[in-house]
Scaffold this active site. Sequence first.
Site, mmCIF file in Angstrom:
data_model
loop_
_atom_site.group_PDB
_atom_site.id
_atom_site.type_symbol
_atom_site.label_atom_id
_atom_site.label_comp_id
_atom_site.label_asym_id
_atom_site.label_seq_id
_atom_site.Cartn_x
_atom_site.Cartn_y
_atom_site.Cartn_z
ATOM 1 N N ARG A 184 38.461 51.418 32.422
ATOM 2 C CA ARG A 184 37.507 50.317 32.219
ATOM 3 C C ARG A 184 37.332 49.578 33.535
ATOM 4 O O ARG A 184 38.307 49.130 34.126
ATOM 5 C CB ARG A 184 37.987 49.334 31.145
ATOM 6 C CG ARG A 184 36.857 48.452 30.593
ATOM 7 C CD ARG A 184 37.358 47.364 29.647
ATOM 8 N NE ARG A 184 38.113 46.379 30.383
ATOM 9 C CZ ARG A 184 39.220 45.790 29.926
ATOM 10 N NH1 ARG A 184 39.719 46.079 28.749
ATOM 11 N NH2 ARG A 184 39.835 44.900 30.673
ATOM 12 N N GLU A 222 38.198 44.186 38.662
ATOM 13 C CA GLU A 222 39.289 45.153 38.804
ATOM 14 C C GLU A 222 38.911 46.439 38.077
ATOM 15 O O GLU A 222 37.979 46.465 37.266
ATOM 16 C CB GLU A 222 40.607 44.608 38.233
ATOM 17 C CG GLU A 222 40.539 44.357 36.739
ATOM 18 C CD GLU A 222 41.905 44.324 36.059
ATOM 19 O OE1 GLU A 222 42.899 44.798 36.624
ATOM 20 O OE2 GLU A 222 41.950 43.830 34.916
ATOM 21 N N ASN A 225 40.671 49.303 35.636
ATOM 22 C CA ASN A 225 41.867 49.563 34.821
ATOM 23 C C ASN A 225 42.022 51.053 34.556
ATOM 24 O O ASN A 225 41.088 51.699 34.080
ATOM 25 C CB ASN A 225 41.736 48.849 33.476
ATOM 26 C CG ASN A 225 41.611 47.343 33.639
ATOM 27 O OD1 ASN A 225 42.591 46.664 33.924
ATOM 28 N ND2 ASN A 225 40.405 46.824 33.479
ATOM 29 N N SER A 259 42.053 47.972 27.133
ATOM 30 C CA SER A 259 42.015 47.612 25.718
ATOM 31 C C SER A 259 40.639 47.115 25.275
ATOM 32 O O SER A 259 39.712 47.007 26.072
ATOM 33 C CB SER A 259 43.081 46.569 25.426
ATOM 34 O OG SER A 259 42.909 45.482 26.286
ATOM 35 N N LYS A 267 45.830 47.022 42.322
ATOM 36 C CA LYS A 267 44.904 46.174 43.091
ATOM 37 C C LYS A 267 44.971 46.513 44.573
ATOM 38 O O LYS A 267 43.991 46.322 45.301
ATOM 39 C CB LYS A 267 45.211 44.710 42.819
ATOM 40 C CG LYS A 267 44.538 44.273 41.519
ATOM 41 C CD LYS A 267 45.353 43.547 40.550
ATOM 42 C CE LYS A 267 44.564 43.289 39.269
ATOM 43 N NZ LYS A 267 45.317 43.557 38.063
ATOM 44 N N LYS A 282 46.365 38.124 44.184
ATOM 45 C CA LYS A 282 46.806 38.971 43.066
ATOM 46 C C LYS A 282 47.993 39.852 43.441
ATOM 47 O O LYS A 282 47.956 40.544 44.459
ATOM 48 C CB LYS A 282 45.667 39.897 42.624
ATOM 49 C CG LYS A 282 44.413 39.190 42.156
ATOM 50 C CD LYS A 282 43.421 40.199 41.575
ATOM 51 C CE LYS A 282 42.127 39.524 41.191
ATOM 52 N NZ LYS A 282 41.181 40.460 40.547
ATOM 53 N N GLU A 299 49.274 44.033 35.742
ATOM 54 C CA GLU A 299 48.204 44.151 34.755
ATOM 55 C C GLU A 299 48.519 43.235 33.582
ATOM 56 O O GLU A 299 49.656 42.859 33.369
ATOM 57 C CB GLU A 299 48.129 45.589 34.231
ATOM 58 C CG GLU A 299 47.832 46.630 35.279
ATOM 59 C CD GLU A 299 46.517 46.400 35.978
ATOM 60 O OE1 GLU A 299 45.584 45.896 35.338
ATOM 61 O OE2 GLU A 299 46.427 46.691 37.181
ATOM 62 N N GLY A 300 47.492 42.941 32.806
ATOM 63 C CA GLY A 300 47.725 42.300 31.514
ATOM 64 C C GLY A 300 47.493 40.799 31.490
ATOM 65 O O GLY A 300 47.666 40.162 30.464
ATOM 66 N N ARG A 345 33.753 40.060 27.434
ATOM 67 C CA ARG A 345 34.764 39.047 27.137
ATOM 68 C C ARG A 345 34.288 37.727 27.709
ATOM 69 O O ARG A 345 33.785 37.675 28.825
ATOM 70 C CB ARG A 345 36.092 39.392 27.827
ATOM 71 C CG ARG A 345 37.039 40.135 26.965
ATOM 72 C CD ARG A 345 38.294 40.448 27.727
ATOM 73 N NE ARG A 345 38.006 40.990 29.039
ATOM 74 C CZ ARG A 345 38.944 41.291 29.932
ATOM 75 N NH1 ARG A 345 40.206 41.087 29.649
ATOM 76 N NH2 ARG A 345 38.623 41.792 31.095
HETATM 77 P P1 ADP Z 1 44.627 41.500 35.189
HETATM 78 O O1 ADP Z 1 44.972 42.858 35.661
HETATM 79 O O2 ADP Z 1 45.819 40.649 34.946
HETATM 80 O O3 ADP Z 1 43.646 41.525 34.055
HETATM 81 P P2 ADP Z 1 42.389 40.610 36.815
HETATM 82 O O4 ADP Z 1 42.201 41.064 38.203
HETATM 83 O O5 ADP Z 1 41.488 41.202 35.807
HETATM 84 O O6 ADP Z 1 43.913 40.791 36.431
HETATM 85 O O7 ADP Z 1 42.236 39.036 36.779
HETATM 86 C C1 ADP Z 1 42.395 38.288 35.582
HETATM 87 C C2 ADP Z 1 41.184 37.372 35.372
HETATM 88 O O8 ADP Z 1 41.015 36.500 36.485
HETATM 89 C C3 ADP Z 1 39.864 38.111 35.254
HETATM 90 O O9 ADP Z 1 39.639 38.507 33.929
HETATM 91 C C4 ADP Z 1 38.871 37.072 35.740
HETATM 92 O O10 ADP Z 1 38.523 36.194 34.688
HETATM 93 C C5 ADP Z 1 39.656 36.306 36.778
HETATM 94 N N1 ADP Z 1 39.381 36.858 38.127
HETATM 95 C C6 ADP Z 1 40.030 37.852 38.746
HETATM 96 N N2 ADP Z 1 39.508 38.133 39.951
HETATM 97 C C7 ADP Z 1 38.483 37.283 40.115
HETATM 98 C C8 ADP Z 1 37.532 37.050 41.165
HETATM 99 N N3 ADP Z 1 37.550 37.741 42.290
HETATM 100 N N4 ADP Z 1 36.614 36.071 40.975
HETATM 101 C C9 ADP Z 1 36.586 35.342 39.844
HETATM 102 N N5 ADP Z 1 37.449 35.506 38.827
HETATM 103 C C10 ADP Z 1 38.398 36.458 38.944
HETATM 104 MG MG MG Z 2 41.711 42.120 33.983
#
Ligand code: ADP
Ligand code: MG
Length: 517
Positions: free
Chosen positions: A136, A157, A159, A164, A340, A407, A411-412, A493
Amino acid sequence: MDAAKPVTPRYPPRLNPSESDDLAQAVKNWALAHGLTIRPLPSVVPDDVDPQGLLAINVPVTLFPSPFPRQCFDQARSAQQTYNELYAAISRDEEFLAGAVEEVRDGDEFTSNLWNVHLRVKKEGYTQNLSLGLFRSDYLVHQDLSGNETQQIKQVEFNTIASSFGGLSAQTTLLHKFLSTSEYPLLEQPIAPESLMLPENDSVRGLAAGIRAAFDAYGDSELGLERCILFVVQDGERNVFDQRHLEYALNNTPEPVRVFRIPFSKLLDHTSIAQTPKRQLLYHLPRNRSKTFEASVVYLRAGYGPSDYPDQRAWEARYHLERSAAIKCPTVLSQVAGTKKVQQILASPRPANGPSALGRFIPDDAPLTAQVRRTFTNIYPMDTSEAGLKARQFALDPELCLNYVLKPQREGGGNNHYREDIPTFLEKTPESHWGAFILMELITPPKQENIILRNGKLEEGGVICELGIYGTCLWNQSTGQLLRNEEAGYLLRTKGDTSNEGGVAAGYGCMDSCALV
Ligand code: ADP
Ligand code: MG
């Protein structure tokens, strides 16, 4: 085009109190009737009220589909097959992945441990060449804060493990379709059914078809056993119906496939490996161990974070799966491809002379590659390279840090550090560990409005929408041949615009669907 462009004069329409109540009731009933559900948190239904785990509630969901720019939606969908191909290629490039793991080794024991599982299996030789990806790719719409109106889809990101909500997102689309004909036209500020462009969402069918393709490609059991698919899950999983929808879809075909759910913590108790060169993975039915099945496909909905590996035995369980002949979704290599760190390396600018990091995997100058590259935003290493030292300056500066998210390789949800928290976090983290993080520019989506039904209460206000595009890919790890490469529906979402994180199961976000504008 403006993502917040109203579909009606005011969107979502203002509801009077009885309309709110009726709409909430309609959503609750439809959700329970169609399995748009989740097990409640103990804070909502305490364990002593429901000791047998009888109850389910509707998953947090918006009362209306959120407007989403069609052009961004199409752009994300049309990049998915190239993304599938890209990540299949990355997972085959051991040298590249070893380099990425090396970069985060100091400070990231988890990724190092994962890599060690791969090294152990490599030593004795893999017995399964096929690899399954249910991917995803997550995006936000970026709107330039400088007043430039153009909107672009930017990747948050990618996945590669336990992607999920594919089970629930198809249901959410159907919920909003139902409301668009049954409820919205009757509101005081009605919405005509034909005014909402609600794209089809076949995430359940698509993801189940991906798993099925792997099951079929595995071939018959040479041991003469009935074959099965294992869904490896977390203990106490609340998001169980999301997973069950995929299982039911695998069953609901002319040739049903048997699926068993097994907690990650029970893998070594209920599975064994055949003493054959092929090393088939055998599943022994816990309530009757004389019933043994050959597991053709192992679909991991666990094992993506350190909490799934409380002790060495858990790592042995992962090794046990990895060395077996079952087709893994994902393999350790694919999981590492989804870090990442890899995303950051791919997003590094193309050097003046020579190919880009992306060009190592897909043709640098092909239009499809350009399409993928356009979804990247600036991501920097936090190491001691030139780019890394520049990123450290941004991260530590009290003004500049406001444009970034830091970051780790996790994950999660709930693991990132945002804006002004970055300098304070770094100050208490040993500098030798900084390289295990990446620094990503914040994407700034347009603000929208919606109403969320969460735990029986309506929350109204500003929201941000995150699009996920699913993809399924089945490939041969040795030859690179792609046996399947499909886009597989979407997830929308939505979270309150004051929350940094968007995880639904983690309690931050909610399910939504797209009304294309
Ligand atoms: P995880 O693997 O924990 O899901 P993500 O990289 O998806 O980590 O980050 C979690 C949340 O943080 C995302 O769903 C988004 O809402 C927010 N986020 C992450 N990166 C960005 C970004 N570059 N700009 C804005 N919001 C972000
Ligand atoms: Mg995420």
